[in-house]
Enzyme design. Structure first.
Site, short mmCIF file in Angstrom:
data_model
loop_
_atom_site.label_atom_id
_atom_site.label_comp_id
_atom_site.label_asym_id
_atom_site.label_seq_id
_atom_site.Cartn_x
_atom_site.Cartn_y
_atom_site.Cartn_z
N LYS A 148 -8.31 18.29 -51.21
CA LYS A 148 -8.38 18.53 -49.77
C LYS A 148 -7.03 18.67 -49.09
O LYS A 148 -6.07 18.01 -49.42
CB LYS A 148 -9.14 17.38 -49.08
CG LYS A 148 -10.62 17.32 -49.36
CD LYS A 148 -11.41 18.52 -48.85
CE LYS A 148 -11.63 18.49 -47.37
NZ LYS A 148 -12.46 17.39 -46.93
N GLN B 106 -6.40 0.58 -7.37
CA GLN B 106 -5.63 0.06 -8.50
C GLN B 106 -6.09 0.69 -9.81
O GLN B 106 -5.36 0.72 -10.79
CB GLN B 106 -5.79 -1.46 -8.56
CG GLN B 106 -4.91 -2.13 -9.62
CD GLN B 106 -4.81 -3.62 -9.39
OE1 GLN B 106 -4.15 -4.08 -8.48
NE2 GLN B 106 -5.51 -4.38 -10.21
N HIS C 249 -18.99 36.50 -30.00
CA HIS C 249 -20.12 35.74 -30.57
C HIS C 249 -19.82 35.26 -31.99
O HIS C 249 -20.73 35.07 -32.80
CB HIS C 249 -21.41 36.57 -30.60
CG HIS C 249 -21.67 37.30 -29.32
ND1 HIS C 249 -22.37 36.75 -28.28
CD2 HIS C 249 -21.28 38.53 -28.90
CE1 HIS C 249 -22.42 37.61 -27.28
NE2 HIS C 249 -21.76 38.70 -27.62
N ASN D 88 0.81 -1.22 0.00
CA ASN D 88 0.00 0.00 0.00
C ASN D 88 0.85 1.27 0.00
O ASN D 88 0.56 2.21 -0.74
CB ASN D 88 -0.96 0.00 1.20
CG ASN D 88 -1.91 -1.18 1.14
OD1 ASN D 88 -1.97 -1.87 0.12
ND2 ASN D 88 -2.64 -1.43 2.21
N GLU E 51 -7.66 18.84 -35.37
CA GLU E 51 -8.89 18.14 -35.00
C GLU E 51 -8.62 17.01 -34.01
O GLU E 51 -9.37 16.78 -33.07
CB GLU E 51 -9.57 17.57 -36.25
CG GLU E 51 -10.08 18.66 -37.18
CD GLU E 51 -10.47 18.09 -38.54
OE1 GLU E 51 -11.16 17.06 -38.60
OE2 GLU E 51 -10.05 18.68 -39.56
N1 ARG Z 1 -1.66 -3.44 -7.49
C1 ARG Z 1 -2.10 -2.72 -6.32
C2 ARG Z 1 -2.49 -1.29 -6.74
O1 ARG Z 1 -2.21 -0.93 -7.82
C3 ARG Z 1 -1.00 -2.65 -5.33
C4 ARG Z 1 -1.43 -2.58 -3.92
C5 ARG Z 1 -2.10 -3.80 -3.51
N2 ARG Z 1 -2.37 -3.83 -2.12
C6 ARG Z 1 -3.27 -4.66 -1.62
N3 ARG Z 1 -3.42 -4.67 -0.37
N4 ARG Z 1 -4.01 -5.41 -2.40
O2 ARG Z 1 -3.11 -0.58 -5.99
#
Ligand code: ARG
Length: 462
Positions: free
Chosen positions: A285, A324, A158, A112, A292
């Protein structure tokens, strides 16, 4: 069935491989491989420095990670879906390389804080690239503006001819937008330049880690003050996308005008052949495809922003797998805005203004009507009354197919005896432009002042 997971200890059954595929992010998060190895190197150096791990274990891990980094740069690393994401892939490649000691790398860390760190590094590394492209574009615009201070074109409100302006003034309006865009990216650097590493899963760790050390190793200016916030914050990514969206919006306005200016009806600009395309059926053209396409690509960048805002909405603290979904939009936006800026820059730098045609458009209209009203106001006629007098003359002109500057003096005098011969000079479009000396106006001196300021700004930032 899939193979045993790195986190598989408490599981008795394994997911089917198609379920694993659904949960995997390696197909896209491998774009952060470099950042992942960098983050791990900082982490293991900290584990060594603090004595959390024995130095010789750390040295083995460092050597392994460094080898992986070289292999990555040589394009030799291969990732697999079995290992879910970039973090597990790198760890598993490290294990193949140095054996079970690789398993010590994840001490005092969670995926995390690891993924948040990688993502911060990824965005932080891309911000200067966007800022650089914006600077190049600003330089191009200033250069073009300087050549076109006295190029006269219709100014619109405008989409109706309003008052004549300098083409240089027009270009400098976009310079100002891109200047603000650049500043927004610069402001967002502060929130990106913060290290989440050491927040661990969500609550910090009992190991005596040194978060300031890893932050410094990674070049972060600051550390997150709260571990829950550290693992769940994606404001920096939203800021990137929001800045990118506003910038794309500016490009779409410019692109829209370019598409109009090159059309048969306007013909104010001629794009270089290298930034246009032909038609497979109509030989005559010359299409402004690049303008675009840039206009069209704004859609995906807005989508990237809306996608992440929606993903983040109502997310409880701290980490959730929803997060994720934070990456692909940002990757897509980076992949989109960089070439958009580059192509746009090339397109505008090589576009030739059709100076005569632009000027002519200001002489075949009533965009000097304000000049005549102002002329009368200067001679003491209340502006509202002057507006009415000129309105009558315009009506007559429309009915008789005559512009104000082509009406004989006795005709004008009938409308107001205050009108003298000197009016004809003021009705010239270049004079109308030149005389607008008010601060930030289109007067030649004002446009030149904007250009001078811009040049000084760009030089200072150098
Ligand atoms: N692949 C996960 C993401 O992109 C990484 C973290 C995953 N952590 C977990 N506790 N599942 O967020």
């Amino acid at each position: 069935m899939s193979t045993k997971k790195l986190w598989g200890g408490r599981f008795t059954a394994q997911a089917e491989s198609w379920v694993d595929d659904f949960g995997a992010s390696i197909s896209f998060d491998q774009l952060m491989a470099d950042e992942d190895i960098t983050g791990s190197l900082a982490h293991v150096k900290m584990l060594k420095k603090t004595g959390i791990l024995p130095a010789d274990d750390c040295d083995k891990i460092i050597a392994g990670l460094e080898e992986l980094a070289s292999e990555l740069h040589e394009g030799k690393l291969e990732f697999s879906t079995t290992n879910e994401d970039i973090h597990m892939n790198i760890e598993s490649l490290l294990t193949e390389k140095i054996g079970p000691v690789a398993g010590k790398l994840h001490t005092a860390r969670s995926r995390n804080d690891q993924v948040a760190t990688d993502f911060h590094l990824y965005v932080k590394n891309r911000l200067p690239l966007v800022i650089e492209e914006l600077t190049t574009l600003q330089e191009t615009l200033v250069g073009l503006a300087e050549k076109n201070v006295k190029t006269i074109m219709p100014g619109y409100t405008h989409l109706q001819h309003a008052q004549p302006i300098s083409y240089g003034h027009y270009l400098m309006a976009y310079y100002q937008m891109f200047k603000r865009d650049k500043e927004r990216f610069e402001f967002s650097f502060k929130h990106t330049d913060v290290s989440p590493l050491g927040a661990a899963a969500l609550a910090g760790t009992t190991f005596p880690i040194d978060r300031e050390f890893t932050a410094k190793e990674l070049g972060f200016a600051d550390v997150y003050a709260n571990s829950l916030d550290a693992v769940s914050d994606r404001d920096f990514a939203l800021e990137f996308l929001s800045n990118a969206s506003i910038m794309m919006m500016h490009l779409t306005r410019f692109c829209e005008e370019i598409s109009m200016w090159v059309s048969q009806e306007f013909k104010y600009l001629e794009l270089s052949d290298s930034f246009t395309t032909g038609s497979s059926i109509m030989p005559q053209k010359k299409n402004p495809d690049m303008a675009e396409l840039i206009r069209g690509k704004s859609g995906r960048v807005y989508g990237d922003l809306m996608g992440l805002l929606t993903t983040m909405k109502s997310l409880p603290l701290a980490y959730n797998k929803d997060l994720q979904e934070d990456k692909e939009g940002v990757f897509d936006a980076v992949k989109t805005v960089l070439p958009c800026l580059k192509v746009f820059n090339g397109m505008i730098a090589t576009a030739k203004p059709n100076v005569d045609r632009m000027k002519h458009a200001t002489e075949n209209d009533f965009s000097n009507a304000t000049e005549l009203a102002d002329y009368l106001a200067t001679k003491g006629v209340p502006f509202r009354e002057a507006h009415g007098i000129v309105g009558q003359l315009v009506l007559k002109g429309i009915q008789e197919g005559q512009n104000l500057q082509d009406m004989p003096l006795e005709e004008l005098k009938k409308a107001s005896p205050k009108i003298e011969e000197d009016v004809y000079n003021e009705l010239k479009s270049e004079v109308a432009v030149e005389r607008r000396h008010s601060l930030g106006g289109t007067g030649f001196d004002q446009v030149q002042a904007q250009i001078d300021n811009a040049k000084a700004e760009l030089k200072k930032a150098d």
